[in-house]
Design a protein around this motif. Structure first.
Motif, mmCIF file in Angstrom:
data_model
loop_
_atom_site.group_PDB
_atom_site.id
_atom_site.type_symbol
_atom_site.label_atom_id
_atom_site.label_comp_id
_atom_site.label_asym_id
_atom_site.label_seq_id
_atom_site.Cartn_x
_atom_site.Cartn_y
_atom_site.Cartn_z
ATOM 1 N N TYR A 188 0.791 -1.230 0.000
ATOM 2 C CA TYR A 188 0.000 0.000 0.000
ATOM 3 C C TYR A 188 0.826 1.284 0.000
ATOM 4 C CZ TYR A 188 -4.002 -2.967 0.841
ATOM 5 O OH TYR A 188 -4.977 -3.922 0.710
ATOM 6 N N GLU A 189 2.120 1.220 0.295
ATOM 7 C CA GLU A 189 2.936 2.437 0.344
ATOM 8 C C GLU A 189 4.113 2.402 -0.639
ATOM 9 O OE1 GLU A 189 2.329 5.214 2.075
ATOM 10 O OE2 GLU A 189 0.503 4.324 2.852
ATOM 11 N N ILE A 211 5.597 2.994 -8.565
ATOM 12 C CA ILE A 211 4.836 3.020 -9.816
ATOM 13 C C ILE A 211 4.531 4.459 -10.228
ATOM 14 C CG2 ILE A 211 2.622 2.421 -10.877
ATOM 15 C CD1 ILE A 211 2.717 -0.192 -9.235
ATOM 16 N N TYR A 212 4.129 5.306 -9.276
ATOM 17 C CA TYR A 212 3.852 6.708 -9.596
ATOM 18 C C TYR A 212 5.093 7.393 -10.155
ATOM 19 C CZ TYR A 212 -0.604 6.439 -7.086
ATOM 20 O OH TYR A 212 -1.862 6.113 -6.675
ATOM 21 N N GLY A 213 6.244 7.134 -9.563
ATOM 22 C CA GLY A 213 7.484 7.735 -10.050
ATOM 23 C C GLY A 213 7.843 7.258 -11.440
ATOM 24 N N GLU A 215 7.930 9.553 -15.030
ATOM 25 C CA GLU A 215 9.058 9.636 -15.964
ATOM 26 C C GLU A 215 8.655 9.201 -17.368
ATOM 27 O OE1 GLU A 215 12.421 7.505 -14.493
ATOM 28 O OE2 GLU A 215 12.376 8.547 -12.572
ATOM 29 N N GLN A 216 7.930 8.085 -17.465
ATOM 30 C CA GLN A 216 7.505 7.586 -18.775
ATOM 31 C C GLN A 216 6.584 8.567 -19.477
ATOM 32 O OE1 GLN A 216 5.605 3.800 -18.312
ATOM 33 N NE2 GLN A 216 7.405 2.667 -18.970
ATOM 34 N N TYR A 222 0.142 9.174 -18.581
ATOM 35 C CA TYR A 222 0.238 8.874 -17.146
ATOM 36 C C TYR A 222 -0.879 7.925 -16.721
ATOM 37 C CZ TYR A 222 0.951 9.775 -12.158
ATOM 38 O OH TYR A 222 1.195 9.641 -10.807
ATOM 39 N N LYS A 223 -2.097 8.205 -17.142
ATOM 40 C CA LYS A 223 -3.235 7.347 -16.786
ATOM 41 C C LYS A 223 -3.099 5.954 -17.391
ATOM 42 C CE LYS A 223 -6.442 11.116 -16.021
ATOM 43 N NZ LYS A 223 -7.639 11.817 -16.485
ATOM 44 N N ILE A 224 -2.625 5.879 -18.613
ATOM 45 C CA ILE A 224 -2.416 4.576 -19.256
ATOM 46 C C ILE A 224 -1.392 3.767 -18.478
ATOM 47 C CG2 ILE A 224 -1.448 3.444 -21.296
ATOM 48 C CD1 ILE A 224 -2.753 5.702 -22.958
ATOM 49 N N CYS A 225 -0.312 4.398 -18.091
ATOM 50 C CA CYS A 225 0.741 3.718 -17.346
ATOM 51 C C CYS A 225 0.225 3.211 -15.992
ATOM 52 C CB CYS A 225 1.933 4.640 -17.148
ATOM 53 S SG CYS A 225 3.303 3.899 -16.254
ATOM 54 N N LEU A 226 -0.554 4.042 -15.311
ATOM 55 C CA LEU A 226 -1.105 3.623 -14.015
ATOM 56 C C LEU A 226 -2.021 2.418 -14.170
ATOM 57 C CD1 LEU A 226 -1.969 7.002 -12.238
ATOM 58 C CD2 LEU A 226 -0.035 5.485 -11.813
#
Length: 75
Positions: free
Chosen positions: A25-26, A32-34, A38-39, A64-68
């Motif tokens: 959870y942390e 992943i956000y980092g 970058e991507q 960004y949304k696609i990557c998440l």
């Protein structure tokens, strides 16, 4: 002696569960956000042929949304 062993096992199990919960959870989402940041920046920079700032932001948000979503975090 068996009471000490059972207490140690319970404490060890609690530490393992808390450690796994912290990772899931942390630590994992932060990585992943980092990575997605970058991507998305790289991909938006490659495509943004116009100097328009809103175009870059729109491209960035999409990547960004696609990557998440690809990494299991839907925001």
């Amino acid at each position: 002696m068996s009471k000490k062993l059972s207490v140690i096992l319970i404490v060890l199990l609690a530490v393992i569960i808390l450690g796994l919960a912290f990772y899931w959870y942390e630590y994992r989402p932060a990585r992943i956000y980092g990575k997605c940041n970058e991507q998305a920046s790289e991909n938006a920079r490659k495509i943004a042929d116009r100097p328009d700032q809103t175009y870059f932001i729109t491209q960035y948000d999409g990547y960004y949304k696609i990557c998440l979503r690809e990494n299991g975090l839907d925001k």
